[in-house]
Design a protein around this motif. Sequence first.
Motif, PDB file in Angstrom:
ATOM      1  N   LEU A 108     -19.437  36.594 -96.646  1.00 55.53           N
ATOM      2  CA  LEU A 108     -19.480  37.445 -95.457  1.00 55.53           C
ATOM      3  C   LEU A 108     -20.001  36.669 -94.244  1.00 55.53           C
ATOM      4  N   ALA A 109     -20.995  35.810 -94.452  1.00 57.38           N
ATOM      5  CA  ALA A 109     -21.509  35.000 -93.342  1.00 57.38           C
ATOM      6  C   ALA A 109     -20.431  34.046 -92.822  1.00 57.38           C
ATOM      7  N   CYS A 110     -19.660  33.454 -93.725  1.00 56.14           N
ATOM      8  CA  CYS A 110     -18.582  32.552 -93.307  1.00 56.14           C
ATOM      9  C   CYS A 110     -17.477  33.317 -92.592  1.00 56.14           C
ATOM     10  N   VAL A 111     -17.129  34.486 -93.116  1.00 53.94           N
ATOM     11  CA  VAL A 111     -16.113  35.314 -92.457  1.00 53.94           C
ATOM     12  C   VAL A 111     -16.584  35.683 -91.051  1.00 53.94           C
ATOM     13  N   GLY A 112     -17.857  36.057 -90.912  1.00 48.47           N
ATOM     14  CA  GLY A 112     -18.413  36.389 -89.597  1.00 48.47           C
ATOM     15  C   GLY A 112     -18.305  35.223 -88.630  1.00 48.47           C
ATOM     16  N   GLU A 141     -26.100  47.800-103.061  1.00 49.59           N
ATOM     17  CA  GLU A 141     -26.002  46.395-102.649  1.00 49.59           C
ATOM     18  C   GLU A 141     -27.351  45.895-102.137  1.00 49.59           C
ATOM     19  N   ASP A 142     -27.570  44.610-102.298  1.00 49.06           N
ATOM     20  CA  ASP A 142     -28.754  43.943-101.784  1.00 49.06           C
ATOM     21  C   ASP A 142     -28.793  44.072-100.258  1.00 49.06           C
ATOM     22  N   ALA A 143     -29.991  44.131 -99.690  1.00 48.29           N
ATOM     23  CA  ALA A 143     -30.144  44.284 -98.235  1.00 48.29           C
ATOM     24  C   ALA A 143     -29.488  43.130 -97.474  1.00 48.29           C
ATOM     25  N   ALA A 144     -29.571  41.921 -97.997  1.00 43.51           N
ATOM     26  CA  ALA A 144     -28.951  40.768 -97.325  1.00 43.51           C
ATOM     27  C   ALA A 144     -27.429  40.903 -97.318  1.00 43.51           C
ATOM     28  N   VAL A 145     -26.856  41.442 -98.380  1.00 47.17           N
ATOM     29  CA  VAL A 145     -25.409  41.650 -98.447  1.00 47.17           C
ATOM     30  C   VAL A 145     -25.001  42.708 -97.430  1.00 47.17           C
ATOM     31  N   ARG A 146     -25.756  43.796 -97.356  1.00 46.87           N
ATOM     32  CA  ARG A 146     -25.431  44.861 -96.390  1.00 46.87           C
ATOM     33  C   ARG A 146     -25.554  44.344 -94.961  1.00 46.87           C
ATOM     34  N   ALA A 147     -26.576  43.543 -94.676  1.00 50.28           N
ATOM     35  CA  ALA A 147     -26.746  42.990 -93.327  1.00 50.28           C
ATOM     36  C   ALA A 147     -25.567  42.072 -92.972  1.00 50.28           C
ATOM     37  N   ALA A 149     -22.575  42.280 -94.200  1.00 51.59           N
ATOM     38  CA  ALA A 149     -21.398  43.144 -94.047  1.00 51.59           C
ATOM     39  C   ALA A 149     -21.366  43.786 -92.666  1.00 51.59           C
ATOM     40  N   VAL A 150     -22.514  44.240 -92.189  1.00 49.24           N
ATOM     41  CA  VAL A 150     -22.578  44.802 -90.838  1.00 49.24           C
ATOM     42  C   VAL A 150     -22.197  43.735 -89.815  1.00 49.24           C
ATOM     43  N   GLY A 151     -22.671  42.515 -90.021  1.00 46.93           N
ATOM     44  CA  GLY A 151     -22.316  41.415 -89.119  1.00 46.93           C
ATOM     45  C   GLY A 151     -20.815  41.180 -89.061  1.00 46.93           C
ATOM     46  N   VAL A 152     -20.136  41.280 -90.194  1.00 44.57           N
ATOM     47  CA  VAL A 152     -18.682  41.105 -90.230  1.00 44.57           C
ATOM     48  C   VAL A 152     -17.991  42.239 -89.482  1.00 44.57           C
ATOM     49  N   VAL A 157     -14.912  44.044 -84.687  1.00 41.68           N
ATOM     50  CA  VAL A 157     -14.759  44.891 -83.497  1.00 41.68           C
ATOM     51  C   VAL A 157     -14.859  44.060 -82.218  1.00 41.68           C
ATOM     52  N   ARG A 158     -15.793  43.120 -82.192  1.00 43.76           N
ATOM     53  CA  ARG A 158     -16.043  42.341 -80.977  1.00 43.76           C
ATOM     54  C   ARG A 158     -14.991  41.266 -80.729  1.00 43.76           C
TER      55      ARG A 158
END
Length: 185
Positions: A108-112, A141-147, A149-152, A157-158
């Motif tokens: 998810l971080a790489c996709v972001g 889900e782990d909090a880091a995974v959810r964070a 995912a929100v970043g993605v 959107v942006r």
Amino acid sequence: QAAASGVAARDALHGALRSSAAAFRSGHDREVLKTVATRDRVVAALIALLPRALGTLVRRQLGECMCVLLAAEGRALVPLLDALIVVLTKASKDAKIPGGDNIKCNTLACVGALLERFGVLMAVRLGEFYSLAKGCLKAPEDAAVRAAAVGVIVAIVRHGGQTAHAHHEDALKLCKGLLQVRRHT
């Protein structure tokens, strides 16, 4: 050598990724990356790092390395995106795989990072990444995974251009729901 675990290995991996990014930026290595076999080996090597516990800085450097790879040779976009979708889909479906949370967080971080740099070029895959990120927002889900995912979702959107407009309304509803859940806990 950087495949081992621990702080020293993580530092070595960070250094190796920084060196790789610098090499990808240089003229000679940019030409080498245009060969399909080399590009595919580089994509496979970067994807192989996703199951590891990388930490924030190394994860960010991995995303940067992927961005530089795409900037060096734009044709790498399709195999890299396909590989990321396969890895993230597998990790999302099979939560019990070893390193599943690491895979999700790192992917998810790489996709972001890729969305921030190449969002419009990724228009064909936005729906898939949106669905996968949305699936990673569930309570177990782990909090880091959810964070991550929100970043993605924010990056879609942006930076997704005209194609991302289809996700705006759903993302707004999703954020409102997340805020309400957070307020009640």
